[in-house]
Design a protein around this motif. Structure first.
Motif, PDB file in Angstrom:
ATOM      1  N   HIS A   1       0.839  -1.198   0.000  1.00  0.00           N
ATOM      2  CA  HIS A   1       0.000   0.000   0.000  1.00  0.00           C
ATOM      3  C   HIS A   1       0.876   1.250   0.000  1.00  0.00           C
TER       4      HIS A   1
ATOM      5  N   ALA B   1      -6.904 -10.110   1.359  1.00  0.00           N
ATOM      6  CA  ALA B   1      -7.111  -9.096   0.332  1.00  0.00           C
ATOM      7  C   ALA B   1      -6.265  -7.851   0.606  1.00  0.00           C
TER       8      ALA B   1
ATOM      9  N   LEU C   1      -6.252  -1.122  -0.946  1.00  0.00           N
ATOM     10  CA  LEU C   1      -7.288  -1.443   0.035  1.00  0.00           C
ATOM     11  C   LEU C   1      -6.749  -1.316   1.459  1.00  0.00           C
TER      12      LEU C   1
ATOM     13  N   SER D   1      -3.094  -6.134  -1.674  1.00  0.00           N
ATOM     14  CA  SER D   1      -3.553  -4.946  -2.387  1.00  0.00           C
ATOM     15  C   SER D   1      -2.637  -3.746  -2.148  1.00  0.00           C
TER      16      SER D   1
END
Length: 308
Positions: free
Chosen positions: A172, A231, A238, A235
């Motif tokens: 991220h 997830a 997210l 990601s």
């Protein structure tokens, strides 16, 4: 259907790992596997998908879960009906790894003579917990509800204010940041599992999103905490929000990053709800302990208007 097998199934769902469920139930991991396998044979379906990071319920497991919980509640009510006045103080928490559960752990450590039965009704609607309170099925519950919106016979004491952290994966774009303001997070997608209309935390996140222009949603199917962590770990966009006092193994198993929010600091308000006529000897001691150990809110605290 073996009741202990059903109890084991629910524990595996709650903890996401056979090992953690075994520790909670005080049995071996092999015993947990045998119970689940026996239950799967009885039902004729597969209840869990096993992964390297743990276990998550299949679609059949998700369909069976609310009925399994109701079955266990029925068993508890049946047992309590023949031992009035002798059962442990029964306190409901939404999850066994969040701030209220840790507060109960501290109470048990400082009051070893008081027997506490920690249960997780697991219903996102606080109405169910209040019905259980009024029926005497539980003695208290931790919920985030407006104090002015309680049924007659239930009182609330604000006992915990849990600061929120942003939880992101290693890819991220905010992963290397040490702290953020809520305004810094505007424009980033924040996914809150189960943040559906009617859930008690929906009103909180609605207010938080409007106050700071945050994009908070629950779009997509809810496959459980483990799937959400998978997830987020994979990601680059997210994120989710968690309480700073939550005791989870996510950062270790998924290489996730907790980023504190300050300026202001959003606090999630936990209230202690109890029935006014409940005379369980442990209830007053627990309430006194929670008030005495209640953390002081930071000077820059933010809470929604209904929680002030």
């Amino acid at each position: 259907m073996e009741i202990e097998a059903v109890r084991t199934f629910v524990a595996v769902v709650e903890f996401g790992q056979f090992r953690e469920a075994a520790a909670e139930l005080r049995v071996t991991q092999q015993a947990v596997s045998k119970r689940v396998a026996g239950l799967e044979r009885t039902l004729g379906v597969t209840l869990f998908v096993r992964t390297a990071r743990g276990a998550r319920p299949t679609l059949d497991g998700q369909a069976f879960l609310p009925h399994a919980r109701e079955l266990l509640r029925t068993v508890e009510r049946a047992a309590a009906s023949v031992r009035p006045g002798s059962r442990a103080l029964r306190v409901d928490v939404l999850h066994r790894r969040i701030a209220p559960a840790l507060a109960l752990h501290g109470f048990r450590a400082s009051h070893p003579g008081t027997d506490v039965d920690v249960v997780a009704l697991g219903d996102s609607d606080a109405t169910y917990a209040m019905e259980a309170l009024l029926a005497g099925d539980i003695d208290a519950t931790f919920r985030a509800v407006p104090g002015y919106d309680l049924p007659r016979g239930i009182r609330a004491e604000r006992v915990l204010h849990d600061p929120l952290d942003l939880l992101v994966g290693p890819r991220h774009q905010l992963a290397s940041v040490r702290s953020l303001t809520p305004a810094d997070v505007a424009g980033h997608r924040i996914w809150v599992r189960g943040d559906k209309r009617g859930a008690e935390w929906a009103a909180y996140y609605d207010g938080l999103g409007k106050a700071f222009g945050l994009r908070i949603d629950a779009v997509g199917p809810d496959f459980g905490t483990e799937a959400l962590m998978d997830a987020i770990a994979e990601s680059d966009a997210l994120a989710t929000l968690v309480g700073s006092r939550d005791r989870h193994v996510w950062p270790d198993t998924h290489d996730l990053r907790r980023i504190p929010l300050h300026g202001p600091t959003p606090l999630y308000p936990h209230s202690f709800l109890y029935r006014t006529g409940d005379r369980h000897p442990g209830l007053a001691a627990l309430l006194q302990h929670l008030v005495r150990t209640r953390p002081a809110p930071p000077a820059d605290a933010w809470t929604p208007s209904w929680a002030r």
